[in-house]
Scaffold this active site. Structure first.
Site, PDB file in Angstrom:
ATOM      1  N   ASN A  72      -4.293  -1.515   0.159  1.00 29.99           N
ATOM      2  CA  ASN A  72      -3.947  -2.931   0.271  1.00 29.99           C
ATOM      3  C   ASN A  72      -2.541  -3.245  -0.242  1.00 29.99           C
ATOM      4  O   ASN A  72      -2.048  -4.363  -0.063  1.00 29.99           O
ATOM      5  CB  ASN A  72      -4.959  -3.789  -0.491  1.00 29.99           C
ATOM      6  CG  ASN A  72      -5.010  -3.441  -1.965  1.00 29.99           C
ATOM      7  OD1 ASN A  72      -5.524  -2.380  -2.319  1.00 29.99           O
ATOM      8  ND2 ASN A  72      -4.494  -4.296  -2.817  1.00 29.99           N
ATOM      9  N   GLY A 131      -0.008   3.076  -0.343  1.00 27.30           N
ATOM     10  CA  GLY A 131      -1.175   3.112   0.531  1.00 27.30           C
ATOM     11  C   GLY A 131      -1.030   2.192   1.724  1.00 27.30           C
ATOM     12  O   GLY A 131      -1.385   2.556   2.853  1.00 27.30           O
ATOM     13  N   SER A 191       1.723  12.919  -9.392  1.00 26.98           N
ATOM     14  CA  SER A 191       2.996  12.442  -9.915  1.00 26.98           C
ATOM     15  C   SER A 191       3.687  13.565 -10.668  1.00 26.98           C
ATOM     16  O   SER A 191       3.028  14.471 -11.197  1.00 26.98           O
ATOM     17  CB  SER A 191       2.773  11.248 -10.852  1.00 26.98           C
ATOM     18  OG  SER A 191       3.944  10.942 -11.580  1.00 26.98           O
ATOM     19  N   TYR A 232      -2.233   8.725 -18.481  1.00 25.61           N
ATOM     20  CA  TYR A 232      -1.887   8.725 -17.052  1.00 25.61           C
ATOM     21  C   TYR A 232      -1.438  10.120 -16.631  1.00 25.61           C
ATOM     22  O   TYR A 232      -1.840  10.624 -15.572  1.00 25.61           O
ATOM     23  CB  TYR A 232      -0.783   7.706 -16.787  1.00 25.61           C
ATOM     24  CG  TYR A 232      -0.320   7.661 -15.348  1.00 25.61           C
ATOM     25  CD1 TYR A 232      -1.039   6.957 -14.389  1.00 25.61           C
ATOM     26  CD2 TYR A 232       0.839   8.318 -14.942  1.00 25.61           C
ATOM     27  CE1 TYR A 232      -0.621   6.906 -13.066  1.00 25.61           C
ATOM     28  CE2 TYR A 232       1.264   8.278 -13.624  1.00 25.61           C
ATOM     29  CZ  TYR A 232       0.536   7.576 -12.694  1.00 25.61           C
ATOM     30  OH  TYR A 232       0.955   7.542 -11.383  1.00 25.61           O
TER      31      TYR A 232
END
Length: 451
Positions: free
Chosen positions: A66, A70, A195, A224
């Protein structure tokens, strides 16, 4: 006031003022032009997908479609004719993304389906609905992710640390549930967005949920980074298990992209930090479309046909740091992840299967015990030179003979007034017959043995 009146009387004072102003403007223009040249130079080095491959009839599933990378990936693949499933937590945001994408792709085949990667029940529901809707899955893109300050100590609905739960475990379970359908689809691909921060990550099996804390001095947002390293290990072990199946597995670094993840971080900056961060955004950071290029390349590039695994950066296969080249950690993380999401680990039975195995073992033990008793009783009788049937006949004849020897009075008395014990036995037998019950063989044998 005195100065300006002097300026008005002596125009020679305007010369340094104009010169200073022009100098400042010249410096600003020069800096801006230099930044522009540097940015263009860096952009020329950024990867760009050059494939013209069409995707008519292909089923593509993209998590977090959304916004950001992506969304731009969905826009590109839909323009190539693919049927794109936008797997998103926020349905309204996904519908708005569809409307925006269709302004550039026309009536593309875009389907919105709800998926909350922080809720394993939602992952299972989504997977079940998807498998019912499509008989094949050509491309799965695990793109969604969260970047939250560790000090917030946020958890998923299942109680996992937010980065581990969403970035790794949610996608891990999704790929696992869809894997049979993906494997059955020729030339399918699984793409995992990681990443370059994986270099700062570490997989500590004794502290996966960071309940024991984390190192804030050496690594920025280590939680992360840990999840991004887990993504790479997941891709490696998945590719190893799919070796020779025709399904390619690719993990990638999209680069330094200014998407929703970074906007969340920058929003918490003071105005001084924002001012200092602006040049970094202009020079080093990519927009969503630029950041999506390696993902698109992994999904469609002819160069990757027949390739079983690869780590890609700038639309090219790249090498990994040593920290991500540990097969034992990859295998152990797979098994631990399977256990955490409640799925079966290879070589291990699920809880239900273990219960069934125990019941089966108990049934086998009972049958073996019955056979053992039956065999012992028969051997005992056969040692005496008679069979079971003969023994029963002899007992019956003996009872008849005993009754014949009794006086007629006793016989009539017994027939007319049975004892209370006989009455109880008859009631028990009748009840058993009414209920359709039958005695087990070993119960017969126990009866004979007591006699």
């Amino acid at each position: 006031m005195h100065v300006w009146s002097g300026v008005g009387r002596d125009s020679r004072l305007w010369v340094p003022i104009v010169a200073w102003t022009m100098g400042v403007v010249g410096v600003l223009v020069g800096v801006g032009f230099a930044l522009y040249l540097i940015t263009k130079y860096r952009q020329r080095r950024w990867g760009k997908c050059k494939s013209m491959r069409r995707l008519e009839g292909k089923i593509v599933v993209i998590t977090g479609a959304n916004s950001g990378i992506g969304k731009e990936t969905a826009r590109d693949l839909a323009s190539r004719g693919a049927i794109v499933v936008l797997a998103c937590r926020n349905r309204q945001a996904a519908l708005e993304a569809v409307r925006d994408i269709r302004t550039t792709t026309g009536d593309g085949d875009l389907i919105v389906m709800e998926l909350d990667l922080g809720d394993l029940a939602s992952v299972r529901t989504f997977s079940s609905n998807l498998l019912e809707k499509f008989n094949k899955i050509d491309i799965l893109i695990n793109n969604a992710g969260v970047f939250v300050p560790p000090e917030e100590r946020r958890k998923t609905k299942d109680g996992f640390e937010i980065h581990l739960g969403v970035n790794h475990l949610g996608h891990f379970l999704l790929a696992h549930l869809l894997l049979p359908r993906i494997q059955s689809t020729p030339s399918s691909r699984i793409i995992i967005v990681s990443s370059s921060l994986y270099r700062h990550g570490r997989i500590d099996f004794d502290n996966l949920d960071a309940d024991k804390g984390w190192d804030v001095k050496i690594r920025p947002n280590v939680l992360y980074s840990n999840s991004k390293l887990a993504n790479i290990f997941h891709s490696q072990e998945l590719a190893r298990r799919l070796q020779g199946s025709g399904t390619g597995v690719f993990v990638l670094c999209p680069g330094f992209v200014y998407t929703g993840l970074m906007r969340y971080v920058v929003a918490n900056f003071s105005w001084i930090k924002k001012l200092c961060f602006t040049p970094i955004i202009l020079i080093y950071m990519r927009n969503a479309n630029q950041g999506a290029q390696t993902t698109i390349h992994c999904a469609i590039s002819e160069e990757l046909d027949g390739v079983e695994w690869g780590f890609l950066r700038e639309c090219k296969i790249d090498t990994l740091e040593k920290i991500a080249e540990d097969c034992e950690t990859a295998t152990k993380l797979w098994d631990v992840s399977m256990s955490l999401v409640g799925e079966r680990v290879a070589g291990m039975a699920t809880v239900g299967e273990r219960k069934e195995a125990v019941l089966e073992e108990q049934r086998a033990s009972l049958e073996e015990r019955e056979a053992y008793v039956d065999r012992d009783e028969r051997e005992l009788v056969e040692d005496e030179g008679i069979t079971m049937e003969e023994e029963e006949e002899e007992e019956h004849e003996a009872v008849v003979e005993d009754k014949e020897e009794l006086p007629e009075e006793e016989l009539s008395l017994d027939e007319e007034e049975p004892s209370s014990a006989d009455d109880d036995d008859e009631l028990l037998v009748n009840r058993s017959l009414d209920e359709g019950k039958s005695l087990l063989p070993h119960q017969h044998l126990q009866g004979h043995k007591s006699k």
